[in-house]
Every structure is written in C-alpha cells, then in structure tokens.
Scaffold this motif. Sequence first.
Motif, PDB file in Angstrom:
ATOM      1  N   MET A   1       0.852  -1.200   0.000  1.00 34.62           N
ATOM      2  CA  MET A   1       0.000   0.000   0.000  1.00 34.62           C
ATOM      3  C   MET A   1       0.886   1.247   0.000  1.00 34.62           C
ATOM      4  O   MET A   1       1.901   1.293   0.698  1.00 34.62           O
ATOM      5  CB  MET A   1      -0.908   0.000   1.224  1.00 34.62           C
ATOM      6  N   PRO A   2       0.505   2.274  -0.763  1.00 39.38           N
ATOM      7  CA  PRO A   2       1.387   3.431  -0.946  1.00 39.38           C
ATOM      8  C   PRO A   2       1.428   4.376   0.254  1.00 39.38           C
ATOM      9  O   PRO A   2       0.548   4.384   1.111  1.00 39.38           O
ATOM     10  CB  PRO A   2       0.779   4.123  -2.164  1.00 39.38           C
ATOM     11  N   THR A   3       2.471   5.196   0.254  1.00 40.90           N
ATOM     12  CA  THR A   3       2.603   6.297   1.199  1.00 40.90           C
ATOM     13  C   THR A   3       2.573   7.599   0.403  1.00 40.90           C
ATOM     14  O   THR A   3       3.279   7.737  -0.597  1.00 40.90           O
ATOM     15  CB  THR A   3       3.915   6.199   1.993  1.00 40.90           C
ATOM     16  N   TYR A   4       1.743   8.545   0.841  1.00 40.32           N
ATOM     17  CA  TYR A   4       1.528   9.777   0.081  1.00 40.32           C
ATOM     18  C   TYR A   4       2.068  10.988   0.832  1.00 40.32           C
ATOM     19  O   TYR A   4       1.994  11.062   2.063  1.00 40.32           O
ATOM     20  CB  TYR A   4       0.032  10.006  -0.151  1.00 40.32           C
ATOM     21  N   LEU A   5       2.558  11.934   0.047  1.00 39.84           N
ATOM     22  CA  LEU A   5       2.888  13.265   0.547  1.00 39.84           C
ATOM     23  C   LEU A   5       1.836  14.209  -0.027  1.00 39.84           C
ATOM     24  O   LEU A   5       1.714  14.347  -1.250  1.00 39.84           O
ATOM     25  CB  LEU A   5       4.292  13.673   0.089  1.00 39.84           C
ATOM     26  N   LEU A   6       1.049  14.846   0.840  1.00 41.01           N
ATOM     27  CA  LEU A   6      -0.105  15.638   0.418  1.00 41.01           C
ATOM     28  C   LEU A   6       0.071  17.098   0.816  1.00 41.01           C
ATOM     29  O   LEU A   6       0.556  17.394   1.915  1.00 41.01           O
ATOM     30  CB  LEU A   6      -1.385  15.090   1.058  1.00 41.01           C
ATOM     31  N   PHE A   7      -0.350  17.999  -0.073  1.00 40.01           N
ATOM     32  CA  PHE A   7      -0.266  19.428   0.209  1.00 40.01           C
ATOM     33  C   PHE A   7      -1.578  20.121  -0.123  1.00 40.01           C
ATOM     34  O   PHE A   7      -2.259  19.769  -1.090  1.00 40.01           O
ATOM     35  CB  PHE A   7       0.843  20.092  -0.622  1.00 40.01           C
ATOM     36  N   ASP A   8      -1.889  21.119   0.683  1.00 36.71           N
ATOM     37  CA  ASP A   8      -2.964  22.064   0.383  1.00 36.71           C
ATOM     38  C   ASP A   8      -2.320  23.440   0.317  1.00 36.71           C
ATOM     39  O   ASP A   8      -1.911  24.000   1.339  1.00 36.71           O
ATOM     40  CB  ASP A   8      -4.039  22.014   1.472  1.00 36.71           C
ATOM     41  N   VAL A   9      -2.203  23.985  -0.901  1.00 37.06           N
ATOM     42  CA  VAL A   9      -1.576  25.294  -1.096  1.00 37.06           C
ATOM     43  C   VAL A   9      -2.667  26.357  -1.026  1.00 37.06           C
ATOM     44  O   VAL A   9      -3.392  26.589  -1.992  1.00 37.06           O
ATOM     45  CB  VAL A   9      -0.838  25.365  -2.446  1.00 37.06           C
ATOM     46  N   GLY A  10      -2.805  26.968   0.138  1.00 42.28           N
ATOM     47  CA  GLY A  10      -3.813  27.997   0.329  1.00 42.28           C
ATOM     48  C   GLY A  10      -3.275  29.374   0.011  1.00 42.28           C
ATOM     49  O   GLY A  10      -2.084  29.554  -0.257  1.00 42.28           O
ATOM     50  N   SER A  11      -4.149  30.359   0.058  1.00 41.87           N
ATOM     51  CA  SER A  11      -3.733  31.729  -0.241  1.00 41.87           C
ATOM     52  C   SER A  11      -2.813  32.288   0.837  1.00 41.87           C
ATOM     53  O   SER A  11      -1.944  33.109   0.553  1.00 41.87           O
ATOM     54  CB  SER A  11      -4.963  32.626  -0.385  1.00 41.87           C
ATOM     55  N   THR A  12      -2.993  31.829   2.092  1.00 42.33           N
ATOM     56  CA  THR A  12      -2.168  32.320   3.195  1.00 42.33           C
ATOM     57  C   THR A  12      -1.168  31.274   3.667  1.00 42.33           C
ATOM     58  O   THR A  12       0.019  31.553   3.806  1.00 42.33           O
ATOM     59  CB  THR A  12      -3.058  32.750   4.379  1.00 42.33           C
ATOM     60  N   TYR A  13      -1.652  30.060   3.909  1.00 41.80           N
ATOM     61  CA  TYR A  13      -0.783  28.996   4.414  1.00 41.80           C
ATOM     62  C   TYR A  13      -0.773  27.796   3.473  1.00 41.80           C
ATOM     63  O   TYR A  13      -1.770  27.480   2.825  1.00 41.80           O
ATOM     64  CB  TYR A  13      -1.241  28.528   5.803  1.00 41.80           C
ATOM     65  N   THR A  14       0.373  27.126   3.436  1.00 46.25           N
ATOM     66  CA  THR A  14       0.512  25.844   2.753  1.00 46.25           C
ATOM     67  C   THR A  14       0.613  24.761   3.823  1.00 46.25           C
ATOM     68  O   THR A  14       1.466  24.841   4.711  1.00 46.25           O
ATOM     69  CB  THR A  14       1.768  25.826   1.864  1.00 46.25           C
ATOM     70  N   LYS A  15      -0.302  23.792   3.750  1.00 53.65           N
ATOM     71  CA  LYS A  15      -0.321  22.701   4.723  1.00 53.65           C
ATOM     72  C   LYS A  15       0.145  21.415   4.052  1.00 53.65           C
ATOM     73  O   LYS A  15      -0.102  21.219   2.859  1.00 53.65           O
ATOM     74  CB  LYS A  15      -1.731  22.476   5.278  1.00 53.65           C
ATOM     75  N   GLY A  16       0.795  20.558   4.808  1.00 54.33           N
ATOM     76  CA  GLY A  16       1.250  19.289   4.261  1.00 54.33           C
ATOM     77  C   GLY A  16       1.127  18.174   5.273  1.00 54.33           C
ATOM     78  O   GLY A  16       1.137  18.408   6.485  1.00 54.33           O
TER      79      GLY A  16
END
Length: 452
Positions: A1-16
């Motif tokens: 089963m895979p391992t993922y690196l996920l990001f949410d690039v928001g207007s103010t903050y980038t979350k990972g």
Amino acid sequence: MPTYLLFDVGSTYTKGCIVDINQERILAQASALTTATTDISIGIQAVKDRMKDVLSTVKIDQTLVCSSAKGGLKMIAVGLVPDLTLKAATLACFSAGAKVIQAFSFMLNDQEIKQIEDSGCDLLLLTGGTDGGNRDVVLHNASKLSKLNRKFPVVYAGNKSCQDEVKDILTKCGFEVTCCPNVMPVYGVLEVEECRDKIRDLFLSTIVKAKGLSELNSLIKEIVLPTPYSVMEALKLLSSGTKNENGIGDLMAVDIGGATTDVYSMNKQFVVKDNVGYKGLKEPLQKRSVEGDLGVRFNAHSVYELKSDEVDDDGMKDYVQKIEEGKIDSFDTEKDSRLAAWCCEIACQRHAGRMETSYTPMGVGYYQSGKDLRDVRILIGIGGPILHSKTPEKILKNAISQASHPEVLLPLQIDAYLDRNYVVSCLGLLASRHPDVVLRLLKRNVEKLNDE
C-alpha cells in the motif's frame, strides 16, 4: 500500500501531511506561509523541510496537491432566469470548488460585458434554457461574449438545441469552448455532475498553468483538485461512508478564511416536511456555497459593516480599519473570534433554505425554498480563525437557528466538531483512491468539542 505526501496550497498557508495507507496513519504534519507572490514552490519546500525527519525514513510513492492559491478558481456564471438556470450554473461552479465572482441573468448588456472584461475571471460558465427551450437569449449572450477582447475558457451547459451555434460563435472569436450536458435539462431538474467534472479538468489543464502553479512540477507529480473540491470530497465520504464502513450521517461544515467563508451541507435525502409545498430549483444533497465578502482579514471591514448596527463597537471598528490599512501590529484573538462568529452566522443563514408563509382564502400555506437543515446535528469547523480561537464551539453555535429568524431553516441544535489538525482538505485528495482508509482517518482526526 502506498505512502503519500499531500499538500494544500492555500492563499495564506501551505499545509502538508504524510499519509501511510498501509498503517492507516498520518505520519507527519506541517504548515508554512504560502509564497504566492514569489515562487509557490518555496512554501512547499518549507513544509517539506519541517517534515524532513519523517521524510528521511519513508519512501514517498506519490505527491499530490490541492490549491486555492492566487485567488483559487474564479468563475463567472451566466444564465437565463435567476432562480432557475442561473442558480443551477452557480451551484455547478460551487460544486467544482470555484468562487463565483459575478453572476448575470437574462440578456447581457454592454455594461455587463464591460464588467466581465474587467473581472479577471479564470473561466466562464454559460447556461440558459431547458433542452429544446429558449434559444434567443442564449445566442444573444454568446454573441455579446464574442466581443470580449480578453479570452478565457468557456464552458457551455445550456440548451442543447443551440449548442453547436454557441460553440461556433465563440470559437471563431478565439475562445476555448467546452460543451457538456445542460445543468437544467428540464424545468426544476438539476444535473451538474458532468459540468463540475469539465470545470475541474479545465482547472487542471489550463488554469493551473495560467496562474503559474505549474512551477510546482519539480516538487509534485499532479495538482489534483481545487482545495474546496477536495474538502467537498472528504466531507461527502465522511457523511455517506462506503460499502464497508459507515459514515457519520448528515452534516454541515463551515470553513472560515481570510477572504471567504465556505459552507457545506451533506444530506442523505432532500427534506420537505408534510403539508409544506416547495418552490424553485431543488438544491443538491451535497451542497457548497462560498461567500466572497466574509473573511477575517481581507474582508474584515465588510463583515463588520454587516453587523455594526447590531453590536457594541468595543474597539472593533478601529481594529478592522487597521487590518484593512495593513497597519496592524498584532492580531487580537478575541476580536478575530468575533469576526469568525459573524462570518459563521451570516454564511450559514445564506446557505440554508427558507420557509415562507402564504395566506389564502383556503387557509395558511407553507412553502419551502432551498434545503431544510433543521434536523442536522453535526457541524464541523474548518479553517485557521476557528482552529486558533480559544472558543471554537462558541463560534460554531452561531450556525444554530435563531428565534428571531424562524424562517431560516438552520439546525435547531448542534454537536460541534473541529478539524483540529487541518487535514480534511489534504485527505480529500485520497477520497476516491482509498475511501475506506480515508474515512477511518477522517473519523479519528475530526474532534468532537461538546462532549456531554
């Protein structure tokens, strides 16, 4: 089963975050300021650096990202009747994760064309007429749009009888036109799924490049979704569940940001009480609305103006003025929480349906428009202003129905939850790939606030 690196690039903050599907664990989480004005990849790299201890010990199989940076997906909706095809067009835009910056009904005029020209929109959705219905207004609007100097992608989802003519008018003038089935093929019937998917495809193929987000290619393999679309996918899964794992049932969610406030409602069935009629277009069971004038930073002044007549000032006027002028030395958590509470109240009232009373010689009649959310108990808070507040539950209670506005069909009581670790948007990226695992992760990471 895979391992993922996920990001949410928001207007103010980038979350990972790093998600191990086999272990069903979130191995690491981090955030950093989004560097949209310079190079977005710098913010992504900063988040990776903060997770480097874990990254050095695991093999990442795939990196995925959702984004609302650089204004997100800004759309214009054009329809015929405001409460029918235009509303259908707007709901299609919202379901695709877009922000509708302008909406126009009936025949476009020169002033409205000028507004569209100056809008800076990424994409326009043109609708109008049921299949086999009105052609004249649709063709008029296509002809008016063809005179625009600025070219952007156009999605046509109106009367199929004039689809070929609309496409011909616009493509001859340099527009990229994508056609899909009518969002309202027959009166009162909403069908937005294919239109939503076409909008998403255009976001990935065209708009990502136009916004300069393709510079992320050195760090990620695929920009999968606009952030609100990813949140929507996560909430749909959390509500409905899978064939192997039960969801948590009907829910609402409020996502408050610096510039906008999004409200989501997920329902198993459309509720119309006995002895109540219904008027207008029935809204989707999975609905999103976005309020472009409600936010605790860029729109703080707008929020204050909407509530200033109802509350004691207590320094709020000066506070929002300093925010607007960029002269704030430090942000006041208590005042930010008040702004967030107002955003929650106003946005939820706009999202919910209405009950109208009609007096006739036959007696009193009741007519519903929009969604009846009175029986929804679960409300999830998402976004920094709620997450960083000392009183998140107090903010969320502003979504409860008010005795002064019984016509607004909001929940009568709520169980408040919080996306404490800010993972809903990232996990939505995996909702269709590993639904059972993602559902269990969502259940573990959405924290109940008001235990009884």
